[in-house]
Enzyme design. Structure first.
Site, PDB file in Angstrom:
ATOM      1  N   GLN A  22      31.562  23.130 107.849  1.00 49.34           N
ATOM      2  CA  GLN A  22      30.309  22.420 107.942  1.00 49.34           C
ATOM      3  C   GLN A  22      29.101  22.889 109.046  1.00 49.34           C
ATOM      4  O   GLN A  22      28.511  22.964 107.611  1.00 49.34           O
ATOM      5  CB  GLN A  22      31.309  21.518 109.031  1.00 49.34           C
ATOM      6  N   HIS A  37      35.318  24.332  99.699  1.00 49.72           N
ATOM      7  CA  HIS A  37      33.803  25.188  99.475  1.00 49.72           C
ATOM      8  C   HIS A  37      34.274  25.459  97.894  1.00 49.72           C
ATOM      9  O   HIS A  37      35.239  25.922  97.911  1.00 49.72           O
ATOM     10  CB  HIS A  37      32.311  25.852 100.085  1.00 49.72           C
ATOM     11  N   GLY A  40      35.785  14.117  97.391  1.00 50.89           N
ATOM     12  CA  GLY A  40      34.917  13.298  96.439  1.00 50.89           C
ATOM     13  C   GLY A  40      34.118  12.145  96.860  1.00 50.89           C
ATOM     14  O   GLY A  40      33.194  12.130  95.498  1.00 50.89           O
ATOM     15  N   THR A  81      31.376  16.212 113.607  1.00 49.04           N
ATOM     16  CA  THR A  81      33.123  17.212 113.396  1.00 49.04           C
ATOM     17  C   THR A  81      33.705  17.318 114.849  1.00 49.04           C
ATOM     18  O   THR A  81      32.705  17.290 115.713  1.00 49.04           O
ATOM     19  CB  THR A  81      33.392  18.261 112.989  1.00 49.04           C
ATOM     20  N   ASN A 105      39.668  19.823 106.680  1.00 50.23           N
ATOM     21  CA  ASN A 105      38.434  18.494 106.534  1.00 50.23           C
ATOM     22  C   ASN A 105      37.239  19.030 105.405  1.00 50.23           C
ATOM     23  O   ASN A 105      36.455  19.064 105.524  1.00 50.23           O
ATOM     24  CB  ASN A 105      37.976  18.244 107.237  1.00 50.23           C
ATOM     25  N   LEU A 124      17.396  25.465  94.295  1.00 50.84           N
ATOM     26  CA  LEU A 124      16.885  24.966  94.228  1.00 50.84           C
ATOM     27  C   LEU A 124      16.126  24.896  92.976  1.00 50.84           C
ATOM     28  O   LEU A 124      14.615  24.187  93.323  1.00 50.84           O
ATOM     29  CB  LEU A 124      15.449  26.785  94.680  1.00 50.84           C
ATOM     30  N   ASP A 170      27.801  21.123 103.739  1.00 49.22           N
ATOM     31  CA  ASP A 170      27.894  20.928 101.798  1.00 49.22           C
ATOM     32  C   ASP A 170      26.704  21.705 101.353  1.00 49.22           C
ATOM     33  O   ASP A 170      25.247  21.043 100.584  1.00 49.22           O
ATOM     34  CB  ASP A 170      27.826  19.534 102.022  1.00 49.22           C
ATOM     35  N   GLY A 179      21.202  28.427  91.058  1.00 55.26           N
ATOM     36  CA  GLY A 179      21.804  28.368  90.412  1.00 55.26           C
ATOM     37  C   GLY A 179      23.118  28.329  90.697  1.00 55.26           C
ATOM     38  O   GLY A 179      23.638  28.703  92.077  1.00 55.26           O
ATOM     39  N   THR A 185      36.304  18.217  99.186  1.00 55.63           N
ATOM     40  CA  THR A 185      37.404  17.407  99.892  1.00 55.63           C
ATOM     41  C   THR A 185      38.122  16.443  99.748  1.00 55.63           C
ATOM     42  O   THR A 185      39.002  15.974  98.958  1.00 55.63           O
ATOM     43  CB  THR A 185      37.417  18.411 101.299  1.00 55.63           C
TER      44      THR A 185
END
Length: 428
Positions: free
Chosen positions: A225, A41, A303, A240, A38, A333, A13, A416, A301
């Site tokens: 991952q 993105h 939530g 994983t 699993n 950032l 993530d 952003g 994936t």
């Protein structure tokens, strides 16, 4: 030849989707080498949001070749849905731009049921898996009873392998869990239909990638991952079932290690983790809540809300070492904007003893107390900044301090969620 591997340098993530999307535009081939659906993105392009789980984000560019490597475990139902969803948004997905390895293993309904029942049986000691059948599919691969894409393409071979597997799996469901099993004909017919729909995409991707690399094509490998979820180098057993580290690209795509030129580690400006397991810098206070809400830290994936904490240099140095990271991409950032003080974990303490290397033992990691260095924050909105020099002074100090502590320079800084909200420090 330019072959680049993107790896997550934390617990997944990290914002790899955006970085991969940026680099995919400058590449000719984009490859997934491990994991399954699993992982996930989100990529934003031309105001449209795309949630990708199996297909590389290069698919958003019609002139790119996207490859799902042999190290990926493929749920045909999920993959076909992803293809249809992309087509519904006007994205071209055809045999010219999507290739699936004939050696990739296939996820079946019994894998998903195994995942669910095993997690349920562990009670409070569950691992927090996504229950997508990924672990059980990799287990079948290791036990040498897995069914691969090449098997799925051959009706007779598939029939025999599925029959043997279902006899075994249904016995386990009945004898151990007291649960009903699966009907052979129903799965066989459903997956034969999947096979015909996927057949145009299936090929020997190892040969394809070798030839493309020899032609001098720019190839980008995207890991799912992160390093700390790697089966060997992650916080075992909260990991994983595959190898997200850079070395996983050689096994999961069939390329030799000498073909890799660059390894880019993606790191968030703070740290997050989904599910269970030790997390030395975790913040269970209003700052943790601030990071979660401002950074929208909820799983693509599942939530599930992500646990949030300060950036961890011990972890990052470890990720740099085990993946041979040559440059870093810093994401989110902008999420730190508004914090008066920002902390950096520079080391750990266990019973007063300083620990500089990431421990293998979970018990040790649980005992680790973070050693923090505090820096001044900034209040200016940085989402419109496009050069490092234009960042607020304290933001620049923060980035430079991270580089000093980790020993690797940043090549990209994301300020952003949008593609253009990016500071590029090195040409690719």
């Amino acid at each position: 030849m330019s072959v680049t591997v993107i790896v997550g340098a934390q617990w997944g993530d990290e914002g790899k989707g955006k970085i991969t999307d940026y680099l995919a535009e400058r590449s000719e081939v984009v490859v997934r080498y491990q994991g399954g659906n699993n992982a996930g993105h989100t990529v934003e392009k031309d105001g449209v949001q795309y949630k990708l789980h199996l297909i590389p984000s290069g698919i958003l560019y019609p002139d790119k070749i996207c490859v799902i490597g042999n190290g990926v475990v493929v749920d045909p139902s999920a993959l076909l849905k992803e293809i249809e969803d992309l087509k519904a948004k006007g994205v071209e997905v055809k045999e010219d731009n999507l290739k699936i390895s004939d050696r990739a293993h296939v996820v079946f309904p019994y894998h998903i049921k195994e995942d669910e029942l095993e997690e349920k049986g562990k009670g409070d000691e569950d691992l927090g898996t996504t229950k997508k059948g990924i672990g059980p599919c990799y287990r079948d691969k290791t036990e040498r009873i897995g069914i691969r894409m090449c098997d799925l393409m051959n009706a007779e071979v598939f029939r025999e392998k599925l029959k043997k597997n279902l006899e075994r799996k249904n016995k386990i469901f009945k004898d151990i869990y007291g649960e009903d099993g699966f009907d052979f004909e129903q799965i066989f017919e459903t997956y034969r239909e999947y096979a015909e729909r996927l057949r145009p995409y299936v090929t020997d991707t190892s040969v394809l990638l070798y030839n493309l690399a020899k032609e001098g094509k720019k190839i980008l490998f995207e890991g799912a991952q992160g390093t700390l979820l790697d089966l060997d180098f992650g916080t075992y057993p909260y990991v994983t079932a595959s190898h997200p580290v850079a070395g996983g690209a050689t096994i999961g795509a069939g390329i030799g290690p000498t073909m890799i030129d660059n390894v880019i580690g993606v790191v968030k400006a703070y740290t997050t983790r989904v599910g269970k397991g030790p997390f030395p810098t975790e913040l269970k206070d209003e700052i943790g809540d601030f990071l979660r809400e401002k950074g929208y830290e909820y799983g693509t994936t599942t939530g599930r809300p992500r646990r949030c904490g300060w950036i961890d240099i011990v972890m990052l140095r470890y990720a740099v070492r085990v993946s041979g990271i040559t440059s870093l991409a810093l994401t989110k950032l902008d999420t730190l904007t508004g914090l008066e003080k920002i902390k950096i974990c520079t080391g750990y303490k266990i019973n007063g003893k300083i620990i500089e290397d990431f421990p293998a033992s979970l018990e040790e990691l649980k005992m680790c107390e973070p050693i923090y260095e505090e820096m001044e924050g900034w209040s200016e909105n940085i989402q419109d900044v496009r050069s490092f020099e234009d960042l607020p002074l304290n933001a620049k100090k923060y980035v430079k301090r991270l580089e000093e502590l980790v020993g690797v320079e940043f090549s990209i800084i994301s300020v952003g969620p949008e593609r253009e909200e990016t500071i590029v420090l090195r040409n690719f």
